[in-house]
Design a protein around this motif. Structure first.
Motif, short mmCIF file in Angstrom:
data_model
loop_
_atom_site.label_atom_id
_atom_site.label_comp_id
_atom_site.label_asym_id
_atom_site.label_seq_id
_atom_site.Cartn_x
_atom_site.Cartn_y
_atom_site.Cartn_z
N ARG A 230 73.48 -18.02 -3.14
CA ARG A 230 73.23 -17.16 -1.86
C ARG A 230 71.77 -17.24 -1.53
O ARG A 230 70.59 -17.13 -2.54
CB ARG A 230 73.79 -15.93 -2.28
N ASP B 112 76.05 -10.10 -5.41
CA ASP B 112 74.65 -10.06 -3.28
C ASP B 112 73.99 -9.21 -3.87
O ASP B 112 73.81 -8.73 -4.92
CB ASP B 112 75.98 -9.01 -2.34
N CYS C 1 85.84 -11.68 -4.97
CA CYS C 1 84.47 -11.22 -4.10
C CYS C 1 83.83 -10.13 -3.43
O CYS C 1 85.26 -9.40 -4.10
CB CYS C 1 84.95 -11.98 -2.55
N ARG D 286 80.61 -8.70 -1.08
CA ARG D 286 79.96 -8.49 -0.59
C ARG D 286 79.20 -6.70 -0.27
O ARG D 286 79.73 -6.15 -0.80
CB ARG D 286 80.31 -8.45 1.31
N SER E 69 82.95 -11.39 4.59
CA SER E 69 81.49 -11.51 5.29
C SER E 69 81.17 -9.59 6.33
O SER E 69 82.72 -9.32 6.06
CB SER E 69 81.53 -12.40 5.68
N CYS F 43 81.48 -16.63 6.92
CA CYS F 43 80.05 -16.41 7.08
C CYS F 43 80.63 -16.11 8.85
O CYS F 43 80.97 -16.16 9.28
CB CYS F 43 79.41 -17.42 6.60
#
Length: 221
Positions: free
Chosen positions: A34, A75, A113, A115, A155, A197
């Motif tokens: 990332r 992240d 996942c 973020r 995202s 994204c």
């Protein structure tokens, strides 16, 4: 307009001068990568994460992953790395200190996942929900139903929006604080979305599917 932009970009790659920089960052394959704020974070494969300068390619820090657990996703911002390890959230400070959220059975079933947008970390789960965690109280503040299938990608936007994709190929946009569904996007190819994204400067949403195709939506339209 989008088709014209894609053709122009393809033409530039064919006719223009392209420089490719490459360096070996890990002893074995990198599973996560990332880039933010001129920094590149890589890792997972050899149980360590490394932070690099995108300008000098110098390693700025190395962060170990606890034994017996796998790093699923991460992240980061200018001061810390927030990672999903097993069924818990871990925080690595840029100074080297690491802390793990207290174990609370049932906090989230299986995270796929993650973020992070200060002060909240958002975890996409196998049951189709996202769990929103306050990083200071270390508690789950909200559970939002996003899909009827596992959440594969996330995202976030500074306007308090969550973009999430599912293994069935749909993309849902919901409010982070209101839980209100704003829109649903459907790629032409509905084989599971593997990359997602949102670009706040252009208001474009990009999605990459397992079949190798990418889709793009302009939220201003």
């Amino acid at each position: 307009m989008l088709e014209w932009a894609i053709k122009h970009h393809q033409s530039s790659l064919r006719e223009g001068h392209v420089e490719v920089d490459q360096w070996k960052g890990h002893s074995i394959g990198v599973n996560r990568c990332r880039m933010k704020m001129g920094l590149i974070l890589t890792g997972v494969g050899d149980k360590v994460m490394r932070l690099w300068s995108a300008e000098s390619y110098k390693c700025l820090g190395e962060y170990a992953i606890p034994h017996a657990v796998s790093l699923i996703d991460y992240d980061f911002d200018e001061s810390k790395i927030v990672g999903l390890i097993g069924t818990r959230i871990s925080i690595w400070r840029r100074g080297g200190q690491r802390s793990i959220f207290p174990s609370r059975e049932g906090t989230f079933p299986k995270g796929l996942c993650l973020r992070y947008l200060d002060p909240e970390a958002v975890v996409g789960c196998e049951d189709g929900t996202v769990r929103v965690f306050d990083m200071y109280s270390r508690k789950c503040s909200r559970i939002i139903r996003m899909h009827s299938a596992p959440v594969t990608c996330l995202s976030l936007s500074g306007e308090q929006l969550i973009f999430s994709s599912s293994s069935l190929g749909s993309i849902t946009i919901s409010g982070l604080s209101s839980d209100e569904r704003v829109a649903t996007l459907r790629p032409n190819d509905r084989i599971g979305v593997k990359a997602l994204c949102f670009n706040p400067c252009s208001s474009l949403v990009f999605a990459g599917c397992a079949s190798g195709y990418a889709s793009c939506w302009d939220l201003r339209c």
